[in-house]
Design an enzyme around this catalytic site. Structure first.
Site, PDB file in Angstrom:
ATOM      1  N   GLU A  45       1.029   6.109   4.244  1.00 43.92           N
ATOM      2  CA  GLU A  45      -0.666   6.284   3.476  1.00 43.92           C
ATOM      3  C   GLU A  45      -0.494   4.583   3.253  1.00 43.92           C
ATOM      4  O   GLU A  45      -1.014   3.636   3.104  1.00 43.92           O
ATOM      5  CB  GLU A  45      -0.956   7.549   3.216  1.00 43.92           C
ATOM      6  CG  GLU A  45      -1.289   8.154   4.585  1.00 43.92           C
ATOM      7  CD  GLU A  45      -1.876   8.301   5.625  1.00 43.92           C
ATOM      8  OE1 GLU A  45      -2.880   7.129   5.838  1.00 43.92           O
ATOM      9  OE2 GLU A  45      -1.317   7.884   6.518  1.00 43.92           O
ATOM     10  N   GLN A  50      -3.982  -1.598   4.717  1.00 48.65           N
ATOM     11  CA  GLN A  50      -4.540  -2.807   4.704  1.00 48.65           C
ATOM     12  C   GLN A  50      -3.464  -3.797   5.600  1.00 48.65           C
ATOM     13  O   GLN A  50      -3.276  -4.805   5.695  1.00 48.65           O
ATOM     14  CB  GLN A  50      -4.085  -4.281   4.204  1.00 48.65           C
ATOM     15  CG  GLN A  50      -5.504  -3.486   2.939  1.00 48.65           C
ATOM     16  CD  GLN A  50      -6.651  -3.057   2.943  1.00 48.65           C
ATOM     17  OE1 GLN A  50      -7.041  -4.489   3.504  1.00 48.65           O
ATOM     18  NE2 GLN A  50      -7.706  -2.991   2.080  1.00 48.65           N
ATOM     19  N   LEU A  88       4.876  -7.060   1.740  1.00 46.14           N
ATOM     20  CA  LEU A  88       3.566  -5.903   2.454  1.00 46.14           C
ATOM     21  C   LEU A  88       2.206  -6.816   1.952  1.00 46.14           C
ATOM     22  O   LEU A  88       1.328  -6.128   2.399  1.00 46.14           O
ATOM     23  CB  LEU A  88       4.158  -5.062   1.683  1.00 46.14           C
ATOM     24  CG  LEU A  88       4.499  -3.976   2.863  1.00 46.14           C
ATOM     25  CD1 LEU A  88       4.862  -2.732   2.548  1.00 46.14           C
ATOM     26  CD2 LEU A  88       4.525  -4.020   3.572  1.00 46.14           C
ATOM     27  N   TYR A  90      -1.211  -7.267  -1.351  1.00 39.72           N
ATOM     28  CA  TYR A  90      -1.705  -5.896  -2.316  1.00 39.72           C
ATOM     29  C   TYR A  90      -0.920  -5.274  -2.709  1.00 39.72           C
ATOM     30  O   TYR A  90      -1.001  -3.614  -2.827  1.00 39.72           O
ATOM     31  CB  TYR A  90      -2.402  -4.533  -1.052  1.00 39.72           C
ATOM     32  CG  TYR A  90      -3.543  -5.821  -0.231  1.00 39.72           C
ATOM     33  CD1 TYR A  90      -5.038  -6.429  -0.406  1.00 39.72           C
ATOM     34  CD2 TYR A  90      -3.122  -5.905   1.543  1.00 39.72           C
ATOM     35  CE1 TYR A  90      -5.427  -6.974   0.107  1.00 39.72           C
ATOM     36  CE2 TYR A  90      -3.828  -6.820   1.941  1.00 39.72           C
ATOM     37  CZ  TYR A  90      -5.383  -7.097   1.290  1.00 39.72           C
ATOM     38  OH  TYR A  90      -6.007  -8.203   2.059  1.00 39.72           O
ATOM     39  N   TYR A 125     -10.718   7.896   2.065  1.00 38.29           N
ATOM     40  CA  TYR A 125      -9.175   8.234   2.776  1.00 38.29           C
ATOM     41  C   TYR A 125      -8.004   9.068   2.313  1.00 38.29           C
ATOM     42  O   TYR A 125      -7.939   9.752   3.466  1.00 38.29           O
ATOM     43  CB  TYR A 125      -9.200   6.565   3.256  1.00 38.29           C
ATOM     44  CG  TYR A 125      -8.418   6.552   4.632  1.00 38.29           C
ATOM     45  CD1 TYR A 125      -8.361   7.137   5.899  1.00 38.29           C
ATOM     46  CD2 TYR A 125      -7.553   6.304   4.457  1.00 38.29           C
ATOM     47  CE1 TYR A 125      -7.299   8.195   6.664  1.00 38.29           C
ATOM     48  CE2 TYR A 125      -6.047   6.534   5.012  1.00 38.29           C
ATOM     49  CZ  TYR A 125      -6.034   6.753   6.240  1.00 38.29           C
ATOM     50  OH  TYR A 125      -5.289   7.409   7.369  1.00 38.29           O
ATOM     51  N   ASP A 143     -10.464   6.513   8.415  1.00 42.12           N
ATOM     52  CA  ASP A 143     -10.327   4.778   8.437  1.00 42.12           C
ATOM     53  C   ASP A 143     -11.253   3.489   9.352  1.00 42.12           C
ATOM     54  O   ASP A 143     -11.758   4.606   9.838  1.00 42.12           O
ATOM     55  CB  ASP A 143      -8.982   4.465   8.758  1.00 42.12           C
ATOM     56  CG  ASP A 143      -7.635   4.518  10.007  1.00 42.12           C
ATOM     57  OD1 ASP A 143      -8.780   5.153  11.054  1.00 42.12           O
ATOM     58  OD2 ASP A 143      -6.955   4.394  10.071  1.00 42.12           O
TER      59      ASP A 143
END
Ligand code: SF4
Length: 356
Positions: A45, A50, A88, A90, A125, A143
């Protein structure tokens, strides 16, 4: 306006998902039991926020080999987790994931949604996704895919996120009736594969009960999100090398590139020095590109400079041996220049003024 019963409306989704679900490495076989390894749900998760499923799969598999449980992750060094997350984006997600793993390792898994929400990095979420998929709690995880599916099913015009509390309450009986893990994943899977922005209603198990389809409004629901114009910047990205060492910025604690090593940059100015290179300077230019972030666009002009004199580091810059370069976690922009250094470049047409 009253809404149809979620348990009846979503009933066709359960058999559809049991037959059509994608085999993903973090998914449990048995959707009626708690997940045998909640840590895998937490990792997946965190990575899926994103980021597309197809991109996440190889990262997830490498991550699980490297940090197979919360204990292993809780003891990992910052450079190691950023290196494993490299590409990836972020990167804050990786640091928060380690903080959550530390809390789980020290105190065990929380017993309710509030406890999950108290873990670092888990918003409404993610906490609900972990609660339903890992622990079979009937808590609704909404989401972007889920909001799109539910908005169309119930013909919610306008921004469906404004209806989040009502949608969570509406979904809860269906989760309890058909299995929280199954329905949570089924709604998101339907949004990812069938009820996508251009939906394929003919293949949808919920077509009969879908209000947007009945009204012919499935292309207009939900309305497109308003986007703000990204900030633009342009600069030289500089790999400055002297006697087998490179000048780099060590990871900072804040900002988009926190936790990552960076090359020095210099604004691209019109007064760039043109013509011959300074005495003794070797220089190579590489093709530039535009680095796109969610709220930012950077026009990057990469250079490899080898001055004869060793320049003094500016600010927090440090010299590191070339042999260490590949081990450093870098963001996509800086890793791209690191790759370009392995190939040929061209003589630069201009150089940053007064650089060296
Ligand atoms: S019928 Fe079409 S719009 Fe409605 S849920 Fe299915 S795919 Fe989405």
């Amino acid at each position: 306006m009253s809404r149809p019963d979620s348990q009846a409306l979503l009933a066709p989704l359960a058999p559809w998902f049991d037959t059509n679900r994608r085999g993903l490495p973090w998914r449990a076989e048995d959707l009626d039991a708690p997940h045998p390894d909640p840590y895998t749900v937490l990792v997946s998760e965190a990575m899926l926020q994103q980021t597309q499923v197809a991109t996440v799969i190889p990262y997830f598999e490498r991550w699980m080999r490297r940090f197979p449980d919360a204990h292993a992750l809780s003891e990992a060094e910052g450079d190691d987790i950023h290196k494993a997350w490299e590409g990836l984006g972020y990167y804050r997600r990786a640091r928060l994931l380690r903080s959550a793993a530390q809390a789980v390792h020290e105190r065990g898994w929380p017993g309710d949604l509030e406890g999950l929400l108290a873990l670092p990095g888990l918003g409404p979420y993610t906490a609900a996704a972990v609660g339903s998929i890992a622990f079979q709690w009937p808590v609704a995880a909404l989401d972007g895919n889920a909001f799109r599916v539910l908005a169309r099913l119930l013909r919610i015009e306008g921004d469906p996120k404004l209806h989040a509390p009502g949608l969570r309450a509406w979904l809860s009986p269906a989760l309890a009736a058909h299995g929280p893990s199954r329905i949570t994943q089924a709604v998101m899977e339907l949004g990812a594969t069938i009820c996508s922005p251009q939906p394929r209603c003919g293949s949808c198990p919920l077509e009969q009960g879908c209000q947007a389809k009945a009204a012919g409004l499935q292309s207009e629901i939900p309305p497109p999100a308003k986007r703000t114009a990204p900030k633009e910047s342009e600069f030289w990205l500089l790999a400055i090398e002297h006697r087998g060492e490179f000048l780099v910025h060590p990871p900072g604690g804040k900002g988009l590139l926190a936790g990552l090593w960076r090359w020095p940059i210099q604004p691209l100015t019109e007064g760039a020095a043109e013509g011959t290179l300074p005495f003794g300077m070797e220089a190579r230019a590489f093709p530039g590109w535009t680095q796109v972030y969610t709220h930012r666009r950077e026009r990057v002009s990469p250079l490899h400079l080898q001055p004869m004199e060793r320049p003094a580091p500016a600010g927090d810059q440090v010299w590191i041996p070339a042999a260490r370069l590949q081990q450093l976690p870098m963001g996509k922009r800086d890793a791209r220049l690191r790759e370009l250094l392995k190939g040929p470049g061209e003589r630069p047409l201009s150089l940053p003024p007064g650089l060296l």
